[in-house]
Design an enzyme around this catalytic site. Structure first.
Site: not given
Ligand code: NAD
Length: 377
Positions: A138, A224
């Site tokens: 990510k 996140y």
């Protein structure tokens, strides 16, 4: 006897149609008529920086469905050290130039791209073309267009694609999703999510270089905050408005330091997120009609900690990376769900782009149309 590749073998046993006639009597026969032998897929890590060194390689010593089979690095000394430490033969060591030869290595089933963000697209596509399944770290890519190209390349090559979202395999996180889905505390009214740390390191690091990172805190911990806003409400947002703050412009010359954003979700749910490279914060709070759920920390490597208005949450602490890589290997071997598919990485990149656009337009609300993406978790 006809040779069967590891990939063919994995696919074959995954479908449960192995006949004794095609199984070698030496390597694979072990009472498999009814129960296939436990099979581990070989994984190659591309980029041997801090995440590979301190998290992924150690976790791969404990995984049940995959193992460290190869490495790809631009640094010959690292190849030598890793080869010795993890018993990886020279035939399974590649550099960025000869990486495509990995296509001829039947011991490597999965390529895990752990490089600076600007290199994710290139190595995901090269891995797919080599016929390997891919985990890409990510954020999935620099922008939505790159995500589309990566998803298409994997579809065309008929390989599986996952994003390195370790929390999608993590038990506290999955309990939040379950409590929200079951409306244990009624409807979610507000979600608040922070993911941030103070960056003081080398001013020349790639994370501060926009060409390599694509952005600052938002492209790092920000994903996140976005993810937990979504699993904290069980919905994709329908709009976002965002603000950027800079207090150390001499250090954060090109990349965002602190970003806040507000989400609207379907129904009566709203939310707020913060991400920063200049604050230490790591928490999720879900406020519902008749109670609350909280994780603090919510996205650290381990251990996470959680509470609800009814009491503490307790789960076994295990390496999130181990759970994540095993989940992906099981997806390939046993056709279990892909818990973090490429479409999820793309969904998050659509939100990242909307946040940057809102900031550019002075905080203007951006409408999001994510309803038809089929990804809500
Ligand atoms: P790092 O800087 O420690 O390692 C990067 C690696 O890429 C190094 O081995 C470096 O040699 C190599 N590299 C190749 N070309 C490079 C270039 N042009 N510039 C700089 N490095 C180059 O970074 P990291 O922390 O290991 O992060 C790698 C990726 O993993 C990033 O996408 C990051 O977002 C992701 N990550 C994810 C998590 C997670 O929890 N899922 C945690 C950390 C990092």
């Amino acid at each position: 006897m006809k040779k069967i590749s590891r990939r063919q073998f994995a696919t074959t046993i995954g479908k449960g149609i192995v006949g004794t006639s095609i199984l070698g009597s030496t390597t694979l026969a072990c009472g498999m008529e009814n129960k296939p032998e436990k099979k581990k897929l070989g994984m190659a890590l591309v980029g041997l920086g801090s995440y590979s060194t301190y998290q992924l390689a150690p976790a791969l010593q404990d995984t049940s469905y995959c193992y460290l089979a190869g490495i790809v690095t631009g640094t010959p000394e690292k190849a030598k050290d890793w080869g010795a430490k993890y018993n990886i033969p020279k035939t399974h060591q590649y550099n960025y130039e000869n990486f495509d030869n990995i296509a001829d290595n039947p011991d490597i089933d999965i390529v895990y791209v752990v490089l600076p963000n600007s290199m994710h697209k290139e190595f995901t596509i090269r891995a797919a073309k080599a016929g390997k399944h891919v985990i890409c770290e990510k954020p999935m890519a620099m922008n939505v267009a790159e995500c589309d190209a990566m998803i298409s390349a994997c579809e065309n090559a008929k390989v599986k694609l996952s994003v390195g979202y370790r929390l999608q395999s993590e038990p506290f996180t999955n309990e939040v999703k379950r409590l929200v889905k079951n409306k244990t505390y009624g409807d979610v009214l507000f979600v608040s999510s922070d993911a941030a740390y103070i960056s003081k390191g080398d001013p020349n690091q790639w994370r501060l270089d926009k060409k390599l990172s694509g952005g600052g805190a938002l492209m790092n911990m920000g994903v996140y905050s976005i993810q937990s806003s979504i699993y904290g409400t069980g919905s994709n947002p329908i709009s976002v408005s965002a603000q950027e703050f800079s207090t150390r412009p001499e250090y954060f010359k090109e990349t965002d330091e602190t970003i806040t954003a507000q989400f609207e979700f379907p129904g009566n749910t709203v939310g707020h997120m913060m991400t920063s490279h200049n604050v230490n914060a790591n928490r999720l709070r879900v406020s519902c009609e008749s109670g609350w759920i909280a994780l603090d920390p919510a996205s650290a490597y381990a251990p996470l900690s959680g509470k609800t208005s009814s009491g503490p949450l307790n789960f076994k602490q295990e390496s999130q990376q181990k759970l994540q890589m095993d989940d992906f290997a099981k997806h390939i071997l046993q056709e279990t769900p892909n818990v973090a598919p490429g479409e999820m990485g793309k969904r998050d990149m659509i939100i990242v782009e909307a946040i940057y656009k809102s900031i550019k337009e002075g905080g203007k609300k951006q409408l999001l149309d994510l309803g038809n993406m089929g990804i809500v978790r």
